[in-house]
Design a protein around this motif. Structure first.
Motif, short mmCIF file in Angstrom:
data_model
loop_
_atom_site.label_atom_id
_atom_site.label_comp_id
_atom_site.label_asym_id
_atom_site.label_seq_id
_atom_site.Cartn_x
_atom_site.Cartn_y
_atom_site.Cartn_z
N ARG A 308 0.82 -1.20 0.00
CA ARG A 308 0.00 0.00 0.00
C ARG A 308 0.86 1.26 0.00
N THR A 309 2.17 1.09 -0.23
CA THR A 309 3.05 2.24 -0.18
C THR A 309 2.89 3.09 -1.43
N LYS A 310 3.29 4.34 -1.29
CA LYS A 310 3.21 5.26 -2.43
C LYS A 310 4.10 4.80 -3.56
N THR A 311 5.31 4.32 -3.24
CA THR A 311 6.22 3.88 -4.30
C THR A 311 5.68 2.66 -5.03
N PHE A 312 5.03 1.76 -4.31
CA PHE A 312 4.42 0.59 -4.96
C PHE A 312 3.35 1.04 -5.95
N ARG A 313 2.46 1.90 -5.51
CA ARG A 313 1.35 2.32 -6.37
C ARG A 313 1.84 3.15 -7.56
N GLN A 314 2.79 4.03 -7.30
CA GLN A 314 3.34 4.83 -8.40
C GLN A 314 3.99 3.92 -9.43
N SER A 315 4.79 2.97 -8.99
CA SER A 315 5.47 2.06 -9.90
C SER A 315 4.46 1.18 -10.64
N PHE A 316 3.43 0.75 -9.93
CA PHE A 316 2.38 -0.06 -10.55
C PHE A 316 1.77 0.68 -11.73
N ALA A 319 4.22 1.26 -14.73
CA ALA A 319 4.40 0.02 -15.49
C ALA A 319 3.15 -0.32 -16.29
N TYR A 320 2.00 -0.11 -15.69
CA TYR A 320 0.73 -0.36 -16.38
C TYR A 320 0.65 0.50 -17.65
N ALA A 321 0.93 1.80 -17.50
CA ALA A 321 0.87 2.70 -18.65
C ALA A 321 1.88 2.31 -19.71
N GLY A 376 9.62 3.97 -12.32
CA GLY A 376 9.14 3.28 -11.14
C GLY A 376 10.29 2.87 -10.25
N ARG A 377 10.11 2.96 -8.94
CA ARG A 377 11.18 2.65 -8.00
C ARG A 377 10.90 1.39 -7.17
N ASP A 378 9.74 0.83 -7.32
CA ASP A 378 9.37 -0.36 -6.57
C ASP A 378 9.23 -1.52 -7.55
N ALA A 379 10.16 -2.48 -7.47
CA ALA A 379 10.18 -3.58 -8.44
C ALA A 379 8.91 -4.42 -8.35
N ASP A 380 8.41 -4.61 -7.13
CA ASP A 380 7.19 -5.39 -6.97
C ASP A 380 6.00 -4.68 -7.60
N GLY A 381 5.92 -3.37 -7.39
CA GLY A 381 4.86 -2.60 -8.01
C GLY A 381 4.95 -2.64 -9.52
N TRP A 382 6.17 -2.54 -10.05
CA TRP A 382 6.36 -2.60 -11.50
C TRP A 382 5.88 -3.92 -12.05
#
Length: 412
Positions: A308-316, A319-321, A376-382
């Motif tokens: 639920r972190t900001k970096t996770f969501r931003q990276s998600f 990557a989606y886009a 993106g800075r969060d590999a899991d989010g990416w």
């Protein structure tokens, strides 16, 4: 005289510094609300000021939806309905120009005033919002200051950037948009990724086919087929990633999107039906992306940390886009290649002419635009964002190789 009082207090609030603003609003609201007998006169004067303020916004390039969006961004949701009142007051003397302007007024429920008489506006507004006279006057002064301070922006209906000759879609186009809306609504509501993929792919296929048909019909046509523009809100949080998604959708549908980060919107330049397609598809993909992001965030990270972190969501979302851009581009190229072969090679020159027209219009509106790269800075989010975009595959036959992009973050 009430009109003079309203003008004086409005200008006092407008010119107040941020530090002195609260005191200026309190004083102005107290003076306006002081006499119940004068309240109807104050009400009429406020509506006159509404119309003049709205007209000033129009001259500075702001359309109805832009005004309400800007006020909501600045002051919060509670001021949005009052901003729509300003649009309704203006609509009595200014009918607007073009299909999009009229559609915005309708969507804001501002085609006609909801209040019974101009004398009763503030009384009925207070009742609607649950405010006394002081609270009503304070909110109106806050609203007027916010709107009057909006800067000049590029108008969408300038002489060099006129409305398309066809101001309303043809009946066939209305039916087409209705089918697209229905497909995307189903894609947003289903809990099954495969079903959402199929529905979204079909919607994109319909939009691509319409764009190809329109380009072929436009071969040899005169200059009446001119690009237009619209503004699409890009809201916090993660507005950069959302603007990236909008840019991907616009690019794949023959448009260009310019993000104005400080104003909370992107201006999309393109042919009229393409603009409709971009708005519909972007809105749907954003809904789907948000749902997928929330589902991914509901599970626990391998380390036990909630996603639920900001970096996770931003990276998600980045990557989606990024992945959506790949897939939209591949699907578009394949559809164009097939249609060009079926049209005896007439399609590519027609699409090239439209691309040049859109590029020239964009450069006239935004001669000094700059580009930015988001990472993106969060590999899991990416990883999860990329997977979600794979599930929202928009191509009917495109099967891109799975692989890392240059901007993908590392786990190190």
């Amino acid at each position: 005289m009430s009109s003079t009082l309203v003008e004086t207090q409005f200008h006092a609030v407008l010119s107040a510094s941020d530090d002195a603003l609260a005191d200026a609003i309190d004083l102005g609201a107290s003076l306006l609300a002081a006499s119940a007998a004068d309240w109807p006169d104050v009400s009429r004067a406020v509506l006159v000021l509404y119309e003049r303020t709205a007209d000033g916004c129009r001259r500075r390039g702001w359309e109805p939806a832009d005004v309400v969006r800007a006020v909501t961004r600045d002051l919060g949701e509670r001021h949005g309905p009052i901003a729509a009142d300003l649009v309704a007051a203006q609509a009595r003397s200014y009918a607007g120009t073009g299909r999009r302007w009229s559609a915005q007024v309708r969507e804001l429920n501002a085609t006609t005033p909801w209040w019974s008489t101009d004398d009763a506006y503030l009384t009925e507004l207070g009742a609607r919002e649950g405010l006394d006279r002081f609270g009503t006057a304070a909110r109106v002064l806050e609203l007027l200051r916010s709107i009057a301070r909006l800067p000049a922006i590029e108008p969408l209906t300038a002489a060099t950037f006129r409305e398309p000759a066809q101001t309303r879609p043809a009946t066939g186009e209305e039916r087409q948009l209705g089918r697209v809306r229905a497909l995307l609504a189903k894609a947003e509501s289903t809990e099954y990724p495969e079903e959402a993929e199929a529905l979204t792919a079909k919607a994109q296929e319909l939009m691509t086919r319409h764009r190809i048909d329109e380009a072929l019909l436009g071969v040899g046509a005169d200059a009446a087929h001119t690009p237009g523009a619209c503004r699409i809100g890009v809201d916090n949080p993660y507005e950069g990633a959302k603007a990236l998604l909008l840019d991907a959708v616009a690019d794949a549908n023959g448009c260009q999107a310019i993000w104005s980060s400080s104003l909370g919107f992107s201006t999309v330049v393109g042919f009229d039906s393409d603009l409709d397609a971009v708005e519909l598809l972007y809105t749907s993909l954003l809904v789907q992306a948000t749902a997928a992001m929330n589902r991914a965030g509901s599970h626990l990270h391998d380390s036990g940390r909630a996603r639920r972190t900001k970096t996770f969501r931003q990276s998600f979302l980045i990557a989606y886009a990024d992945r959506i851009r790949e897939r939209l581009t591949a699907a578009e190229e394949e559809a164009v290649a097939d249609a060009n072969a079926a049209s005896d090679n007439r399609l590519l020159p027609a699409l090239a002419a439209r691309e040049v027209a859109v590029k020239e219009s964009t450069e006239r509106m935004f001669p000094t635009r700059t580009t930015h790269r988001l990472r993106g800075r969060d590999a899991d989010g990416w990883r999860h964002g990329k997977a979600a975009a794979d599930r929202a595959d928009l191509g009917t036959r495109d099967r891109l190789e799975r692989g890392d992009r240059a901007g993908e973050p590392s786990r190190g």
